[in-house]
Scaffold this active site. Structure first.
Site, PDB file in Angstrom:
ATOM      1  N   SER A  70       3.441   5.464 -63.132  1.00 18.23           N
ATOM      2  CA  SER A  70       4.181   5.168 -64.366  1.00 18.23           C
ATOM      3  C   SER A  70       5.444   4.349 -64.111  1.00 18.23           C
ATOM      4  CB  SER A  70       4.538   6.473 -65.085  1.00 18.23           C
ATOM      5  OG  SER A  70       5.354   7.272 -64.242  1.00 18.23           O
ATOM      6  N   GLY A  71       5.419   3.517 -63.058  1.00 19.67           N
ATOM      7  CA  GLY A  71       6.487   2.539 -62.876  1.00 19.67           C
ATOM      8  C   GLY A  71       6.172   1.297 -63.691  1.00 19.67           C
ATOM      9  N   LYS A  81       2.491  11.550 -61.330  1.00 16.55           N
ATOM     10  CA  LYS A  81       2.589  12.734 -60.455  1.00 16.55           C
ATOM     11  C   LYS A  81       3.666  13.713 -60.903  1.00 16.55           C
ATOM     12  CE  LYS A  81       3.814  11.805 -56.128  1.00 16.55           C
ATOM     13  NZ  LYS A  81       3.701  11.460 -54.702  1.00 16.55           N
ATOM     14  N   ALA A 131      15.542   0.805 -59.298  1.00 14.66           N
ATOM     15  CA  ALA A 131      15.837  -0.601 -58.986  1.00 14.66           C
ATOM     16  C   ALA A 131      17.179  -0.983 -59.594  1.00 14.66           C
ATOM     17  CB  ALA A 131      14.730  -1.500 -59.522  1.00 14.66           C
ATOM     18  N   GLN A 132      18.011  -1.593 -58.793  1.00 15.97           N
ATOM     19  CA  GLN A 132      19.356  -1.938 -59.279  1.00 15.97           C
ATOM     20  C   GLN A 132      19.487  -3.440 -59.527  1.00 15.97           C
ATOM     21  OE1 GLN A 132      22.248  -0.481 -56.494  1.00 15.97           O
ATOM     22  NE2 GLN A 132      21.445   1.584 -56.545  1.00 15.97           N
ATOM     23  N   GLY A 133      19.348  -4.193 -58.408  1.00 13.19           N
ATOM     24  CA  GLY A 133      19.694  -5.619 -58.404  1.00 13.19           C
ATOM     25  C   GLY A 133      19.118  -6.368 -59.573  1.00 13.19           C
ATOM     26  N   GLY A 134      17.800  -6.262 -59.737  1.00 10.44           N
ATOM     27  CA  GLY A 134      17.237  -6.902 -60.900  1.00 10.44           C
ATOM     28  C   GLY A 134      15.830  -7.419 -60.742  1.00 10.44           C
ATOM     29  N   GLU A 177      20.754 -13.011 -54.841  1.00  9.02           N
ATOM     30  CA  GLU A 177      20.561 -12.028 -53.766  1.00  9.02           C
ATOM     31  C   GLU A 177      20.119 -12.787 -52.522  1.00  9.02           C
ATOM     32  OE1 GLU A 177      19.375  -7.726 -55.325  1.00  9.02           O
ATOM     33  OE2 GLU A 177      17.987  -9.219 -56.052  1.00  9.02           O
ATOM     34  N   HIS A 190      15.971  -2.018 -46.203  1.00  5.71           N
ATOM     35  CA  HIS A 190      17.107  -2.561 -46.956  1.00  5.71           C
ATOM     36  C   HIS A 190      18.354  -2.361 -46.109  1.00  5.71           C
ATOM     37  CE1 HIS A 190      19.953  -3.441 -50.110  1.00  5.71           C
ATOM     38  NE2 HIS A 190      18.958  -3.771 -50.923  1.00  5.71           N
ATOM     39  N   ARG A 205      16.655 -10.073 -45.499  1.00 11.08           N
ATOM     40  CA  ARG A 205      16.973  -8.669 -45.185  1.00 11.08           C
ATOM     41  C   ARG A 205      16.673  -8.273 -43.747  1.00 11.08           C
ATOM     42  NH1 ARG A 205      15.157  -5.800 -50.872  1.00 11.08           N
ATOM     43  NH2 ARG A 205      16.871  -6.757 -51.982  1.00 11.08           N
ATOM     44  N   HIS A 214      12.626   0.639 -47.349  1.00 13.24           N
ATOM     45  CA  HIS A 214      12.827   0.295 -48.759  1.00 13.24           C
ATOM     46  C   HIS A 214      11.543  -0.138 -49.457  1.00 13.24           C
ATOM     47  CE1 HIS A 214      15.058  -1.069 -52.246  1.00 13.24           C
ATOM     48  NE2 HIS A 214      14.681  -2.321 -52.084  1.00 13.24           N
ATOM     49  N   GLU A 246       3.687  -2.170 -55.877  1.00  9.29           N
ATOM     50  CA  GLU A 246       3.908  -1.984 -54.439  1.00  9.29           C
ATOM     51  C   GLU A 246       2.685  -1.430 -53.710  1.00  9.29           C
ATOM     52  OE1 GLU A 246       7.616  -0.059 -53.583  1.00  9.29           O
ATOM     53  OE2 GLU A 246       7.262  -0.053 -51.426  1.00  9.29           O
ATOM     54  N   ARG A 300       9.466  -9.551 -48.292  1.00  7.56           N
ATOM     55  CA  ARG A 300       9.591  -9.807 -49.731  1.00  7.56           C
ATOM     56  C   ARG A 300      10.952 -10.416 -50.074  1.00  7.56           C
ATOM     57  NH1 ARG A 300      11.831  -6.598 -53.902  1.00  7.56           N
ATOM     58  NH2 ARG A 300      12.400  -5.138 -52.243  1.00  7.56           N
TER      59      ARG A 300
HETATM   60  C1  SIN Z   1      18.676  -4.396 -54.502  1.00  5.74           C
HETATM   61  O1  SIN Z   1      19.179  -4.277 -55.615  1.00  5.74           O
HETATM   62  O2  SIN Z   1      19.304  -4.717 -53.496  1.00  5.74           O
HETATM   63  C2  SIN Z   1      17.217  -4.138 -54.357  1.00  5.74           C
HETATM   64  C3  SIN Z   1      16.453  -5.173 -55.024  1.00  5.74           C
HETATM   65  C4  SIN Z   1      15.121  -5.332 -54.371  1.00  5.74           C
HETATM   66  O3  SIN Z   1      14.784  -4.603 -53.458  1.00  5.74           O
HETATM   67  O4  SIN Z   1      14.409  -6.257 -54.768  1.00  5.74           O
END
Ligand code: SIN
Length: 529
Positions: free
Chosen positions: A26-27, A48, A59-62, A126, A242, A288, A348, A372, A383
């Protein structure tokens, strides 16, 4: 070494539920596939834990998409291919970057609010991106925003039924075709969910490692069950670490978004010096894998177990632009607006997974995968940041389109399905928790950022001993997950031993150079091997 099924069953004795399309997970990938597929038939989503328990939520960055005025799908493609270090499938990347902007706009039409600057979307940068192309929501709560919008849409859609707290055990395969899954309900009852098409959108497997940014649900269940069922697995050695996970002893490795470095934060070593310009022309925004290895190097030189991320230049803007990171750090006694954050790399993202074509089809008829859990070939050996949410949308949408013709099949085919799995179970003396802990320690020390033949060989030998756990009848969700982790750990270590070169996220101390002559191809594993 592994059973084809984790538990014995006879389909004729098993309660059944029917639908046209079954989506596990359910992502973003699972929910978007479900919504799109509901135009063509009845969809059941199994998850689950609760709907929001997914990597997407964290997820933060975007989400990357070539929508900026200076940007183009061509540039996005170039960056993706460069990050992928020669192992991306160009057709898949072309699909990703060309269809990505439309999917993001569809998400906006569904109600997702991305941050804006004036009339335009506020785009951040990023690592390894040549342009500002990362959309974000509520500063650093992008995943949360997307998950909320998609969950609400799915819950209110008449064509989608969602079942939470369902632990999927295995795929139901008959005559080489997938007809659904065997799953355990919260009360322990084992049920067969039967359908014309099954989509594994079960996410990654960060829980393979002692240190991970992933939530506890990320145990790679879909990948492991697909492997047991005979699906082709690709590039399992490529695990992205990460660089910046919060490092506070005894606390979870909370993600500190790379977008912070995109907005000017820098890494500093134990001596207080900025070091990334010495390692890569893009300095703190290098790929990364480069940043993670440079950090290990500086940690070793400084006899430290972490590095510092200095975002103090953002000052009072920190809390507004990165509210989640700010609040979390404050909760752990660090004020990131005025002092550096202790960080260290953590597992990550899994670049490899269930091999699919650009419509999400696996080698097993009726079985699809996206997100994923899948390896469609857009990430190659590494990635590009923020390409994963986009991947979930683009390939989820394509899967829905390619499944639509399946509903014309005769319903008798599903109702008459017969199948018995009896493989003989063996007792196991230890506990699932202890097996899991051993796997996580072993993977971190021997199959982590730096690898060599001796360490990988030792890991494989111990994993072969632990494989006996997968033959014990799993009586709990924890045991099912642990059996899956043992299986996946073996696949990752084995692929890492096979690839005698360094490329992207896979770094071999005994083969430190990239070797295009011998290794410009995917690492493929199948259950018969
Ligand atoms: C992050 O916000 O650094 C993670 C973003 C990502 O893994 O694509």
């Amino acid at each position: 070494m592994y059973p084809r099924h984790l538990t014995d069953f006879d389909l004729s004795q098993t309660p059944r539920e029917y639908c046209d399309f079954l989506v596990v997970g359910s992502g973003i990938a699972g929910l978007y596939t479900a919504l799109k597929a509901s135009r063509f038939g009845r969809v059941t989503v199994l998850t689950k834990k609760k709907m929001e328990d997914s990597n997407t939520e964290h997820a933060q960055g975007g989400i990357a998409a070539a929508i900026g005025r200076e940007d183009s799908p061509r540039l996005h493609m170039e960056d993706t291919l460069t990050a992928g270090a020669g192992l991306c499938d160009e057709d898949a990347v072309r699909v990703l970057v060309n269809e990505g902007p439309t999917c993001v706009l569809e998400l906006v039409a569904l109600g997702a609010h991305f941050d804006k600057r004036g009339e335009d979307f506020a785009l951040t940068r990023e690592g390894a991106h040549s342009e500002r192309r990362i959309l974000h929501a509520r500063g650093d709560a992008t995943g949360e925003e997307i998950e909320q919008v998609l969950s609400w849409k799915a819950l209110t859609s008449s064509g989608v039924v969602i079942h939470e707290d369902i632990q999927v055990i295995d795929l139901i395969i008959s005559g080489g075709r997938c007809y659904g899954v065997l799953a355990r309900r919260p009360d322990g009852e084992v049920v067969a969910y039967l359908s014309w098409a099954t989509v594994l959108a079960t996410g990654g497997a960060g829980q393979l490692y002692k240190n991970t940014t992933n939530p506890s649900v990320a145990t790679g269940d879909g990948m492991a069950m697909a492997y047991r069922a005979g699906a082709v697995m690709a590039d399992m050695e490529f695990i992205q670490f990460h660089p910046t996970a919060l490092h506070i002893p005894g606390k979870p490795r909370f993600l500190i978004t790379e977008a912070l470095r995109g907005e000017g934060a820098v890494l500093v070593n134990p001596a207080g010096e900025r070091f990334m310009p010495r390692y890569h022309p893009r300095a703190d925004l290098a790929p990364r894998d480069v940043v993670a290895r440079a950090m290990l190097d500086e940690m070793r030189k400084g006899s430290a177990d972490h590095i510092w991320l200095d975002g103090t230049a953002l000052g009072s803007a920190f809390a507004e632009r990165f509210p989640k990171v700010y609040e979390t750090c404050r909760g752990f006694g660090v004020d990131p607006a005025v002092e550096p954050i202790p960080v260290a790399p953590a597992a990550h993202y899994m670049m490899g997974g269930i091999r699919t074509d650009i419509d999400g089809r696996t080698n097993l008829e009726g079985l699809y995968s996206c997100g994923e859990a899948a390896c469609v070939g857009v990430h190659g050996a590494n990635r590009l940041a923020s390409n994963s949410l986009l991947e979930g949308l683009v390939f989820g949408r394509r899967i829905a389109d390619s499944m639509k013709g399946l509903v014309d099949r005769s319903s008798a085919e599903l109702r008459d399905l017969a199948m018995v799995a009896r493989e003989g179970r063996r007792p196991f003396a230890g506990t699932a928790a202890e097996v899991r802990r051993q796997v996580q320690e072993l993977m971190w020390s021997n199959v982590g950022i730096l690898r060599d033949a001796a360490g990988l060989g030792a890991a494989l030998a111990r994993l072969a001993e632990l494989a006996v756990f997968t033959w014990s009848d799993p009586s709990t969700g924890e045991a099912i997950e642990t059996a899956n982790l043992v299986t996946l750990a073996h696949l990752v270590a084995r692929s890492a031993l096979i690839r005698e070169e360094s490329r992207g996220s896979h770094y071999r101390l005994d083969f430190p150079a990239r070797d295009d002559e011998h290794w410009s191809h995917h690492t493929i594993l199948e259950c018969e091997d």
